[in-house]
Design a protein around this motif. Structure first.
Motif, PDB file in Angstrom:
ATOM      1  N   VAL A   1       1.717  10.162   4.326  1.00  0.00           N
ATOM      2  CA  VAL A   1       0.496  10.925   4.597  1.00  0.00           C
ATOM      3  C   VAL A   1       0.828  12.398   4.820  1.00  0.00           C
ATOM      4  O   VAL A   1       0.146  13.296   4.292  1.00  0.00           O
ATOM      5  N   ALA A   2       1.888  12.672   5.579  1.00  0.00           N
ATOM      6  CA  ALA A   2       2.280  14.062   5.840  1.00  0.00           C
ATOM      7  C   ALA A   2       2.674  14.776   4.561  1.00  0.00           C
ATOM      8  O   ALA A   2       2.369  15.948   4.362  1.00  0.00           O
ATOM      9  N   SER A   3       3.337  14.045   3.654  1.00  0.00           N
ATOM     10  CA  SER A   3       3.794  14.663   2.404  1.00  0.00           C
ATOM     11  C   SER A   3       2.648  14.925   1.433  1.00  0.00           C
ATOM     12  O   SER A   3       2.729  15.829   0.598  1.00  0.00           O
TER      13      SER A   3
ATOM     14  N   HIS B   1      -4.784   2.988  11.870  1.00  0.00           N
ATOM     15  CA  HIS B   1      -6.043   3.713  12.014  1.00  0.00           C
ATOM     16  C   HIS B   1      -5.817   5.209  12.249  1.00  0.00           C
ATOM     17  O   HIS B   1      -6.593   6.053  11.769  1.00  0.00           O
ATOM     18  N   HIS B   2      -4.751   5.527  12.955  1.00  0.00           N
ATOM     19  CA  HIS B   2      -4.480   6.933  13.274  1.00  0.00           C
ATOM     20  C   HIS B   2      -4.131   7.762  12.041  1.00  0.00           C
ATOM     21  O   HIS B   2      -4.129   8.996  12.101  1.00  0.00           O
ATOM     22  N   LEU B   3      -3.855   7.102  10.926  1.00  0.00           N
ATOM     23  CA  LEU B   3      -3.497   7.824   9.703  1.00  0.00           C
ATOM     24  C   LEU B   3      -4.724   8.356   8.959  1.00  0.00           C
ATOM     25  O   LEU B   3      -4.594   9.225   8.091  1.00  0.00           O
TER      26      LEU B   3
ATOM     27  N   ALA C   1       5.699   3.899  10.112  1.00  0.00           N
ATOM     28  CA  ALA C   1       6.441   5.162  10.081  1.00  0.00           C
ATOM     29  C   ALA C   1       6.548   5.698   8.656  1.00  0.00           C
ATOM     30  O   ALA C   1       6.436   6.914   8.417  1.00  0.00           O
ATOM     31  N   GLU C   2       6.761   4.811   7.708  1.00  0.00           N
ATOM     32  CA  GLU C   2       6.817   5.219   6.307  1.00  0.00           C
ATOM     33  C   GLU C   2       5.459   5.755   5.852  1.00  0.00           C
ATOM     34  O   GLU C   2       5.379   6.749   5.122  1.00  0.00           O
TER      35      GLU C   2
ATOM     36  N   VAL D   1       0.831  -1.201   0.000  1.00  0.00           N
ATOM     37  CA  VAL D   1       0.000   0.000   0.000  1.00  0.00           C
ATOM     38  C   VAL D   1       0.871   1.259   0.000  1.00  0.00           C
ATOM     39  O   VAL D   1       0.516   2.273  -0.612  1.00  0.00           O
ATOM     40  N   ASN D   2       2.003   1.198   0.665  1.00  0.00           N
ATOM     41  CA  ASN D   2       2.866   2.380   0.735  1.00  0.00           C
ATOM     42  C   ASN D   2       3.250   2.861  -0.656  1.00  0.00           C
ATOM     43  O   ASN D   2       3.238   4.059  -0.942  1.00  0.00           O
ATOM     44  N   ALA D   3       3.606   1.939  -1.533  1.00  0.00           N
ATOM     45  CA  ALA D   3       3.968   2.309  -2.901  1.00  0.00           C
ATOM     46  C   ALA D   3       2.766   2.839  -3.663  1.00  0.00           C
ATOM     47  O   ALA D   3       2.879   3.816  -4.424  1.00  0.00           O
ATOM     48  N   LEU D   4       1.595   2.225  -3.479  1.00  0.00           N
ATOM     49  CA  LEU D   4       0.399   2.671  -4.192  1.00  0.00           C
ATOM     50  C   LEU D   4       0.023   4.096  -3.824  1.00  0.00           C
ATOM     51  O   LEU D   4      -0.445   4.870  -4.673  1.00  0.00           O
TER      52      LEU D   4
END
Length: 225
Positions: free
Chosen positions: A218-220, A125-127, A212-213, A74-77
């Motif tokens: 999400v922040a970016s 969930h916090h994201l 963490a990644e 999912v991180n890459a997607l």
């Protein structure tokens, strides 16, 4: 009436996120299932299983429902413009936008969770708030045509909820019985609210790098803004 249901698969997707709903929808008459990716080369799940897509992004038919499973990939997607454009385009025409586990984060990265109630795996969930969503700690959350399932095994609960909406409760109950879905886990450790503290800490530690990644991604994105 035939219902076209598409599952977006990708490298390092979580197999159980897909397999549970896929098997359940396969029990329902009139459901035509599609496995979607950029090409037709086999895609490897986190467990090491290879699964062959049935259709490419470009050749994807008009869908009644698009489901995005979760997993490490999912991180890459969340950072893939081609995938996010596909998801946005599908959101304009599908009857239901859906996900299991961390697949919800992909909808969020595409900017499609703003102001909408959603859930995902407890460790991520916090994201949801950072993606503009209204986080809800439930196994299945319905907000209009957005239906999100919690972590992994919640995919079967999610699928039953969808079938009930598409085909009626009787059809959903028949599918549940066909799969003998009557969960009775030997331990009450399926939620951080009930699992032993040591188990929660272990899972948090094991997933810390991936989470963490995701926090960085999400922040970016700045979606919530």
């Amino acid at each position: 009436m035939t219902l076209d249901i598409g599952f977006l698969i990708f490298p390092n997707f979580q197999l159980v996120d897909l397999a549970g709903p896929f098997d359940l929808f396969a029990q329902v008459p009139g459901c035509r299932l599609h496995l979607i990716w950029k090409n037709l080369e086999p895609v490897r799940a986190t467990s090491g299983w290879d699964l062959a897509p049935t259709v490419t992004l470009d050749a994807c038919p008009v869908l009644d429902m698009l489901c995005i499973p979760g997993g490490g990939g999912v991180n890459a997607l969340m950072q893939d413009p081609e995938i996010l454009d596909f998801v946005r385009a599908q959101a304009k025409t599908v009857r239901y936008q859906t996900s299991v586990c961390t697949g919800a984060l992909v909808w969020g990265a595409a900017g499609l969770l703003r102001g909408r109630r959603a859930t995902t795996h407890w460790a991520s969930h916090h994201l949801l708030a950072g993606l503009g969503a209204v986080p809800v700690e439930e196994r299945v959350v319905v907000d209009g045509n957005l239906i999100t399932g919690g972590g992994a095994t919640a995919g079967i609960d999610f699928a039953l909820a969808v079938v009930a909406r598409l085909k009626g409760q009787e059809e959903a109950e028949a599918a549940q019985l066909e799969l003998e879905y009557a969960p009775a886990p030997p331990f009450d450790a399926g939620s951080p609210r009930t699992a032993p503290a040591a188990a929660v800490e272990r899972v948090r530690r094991d997933s810390a790098r991936t989470v963490a990644e995701r926090e960085r991604i999400v922040a970016s994105l700045g979606v919530a803004a």
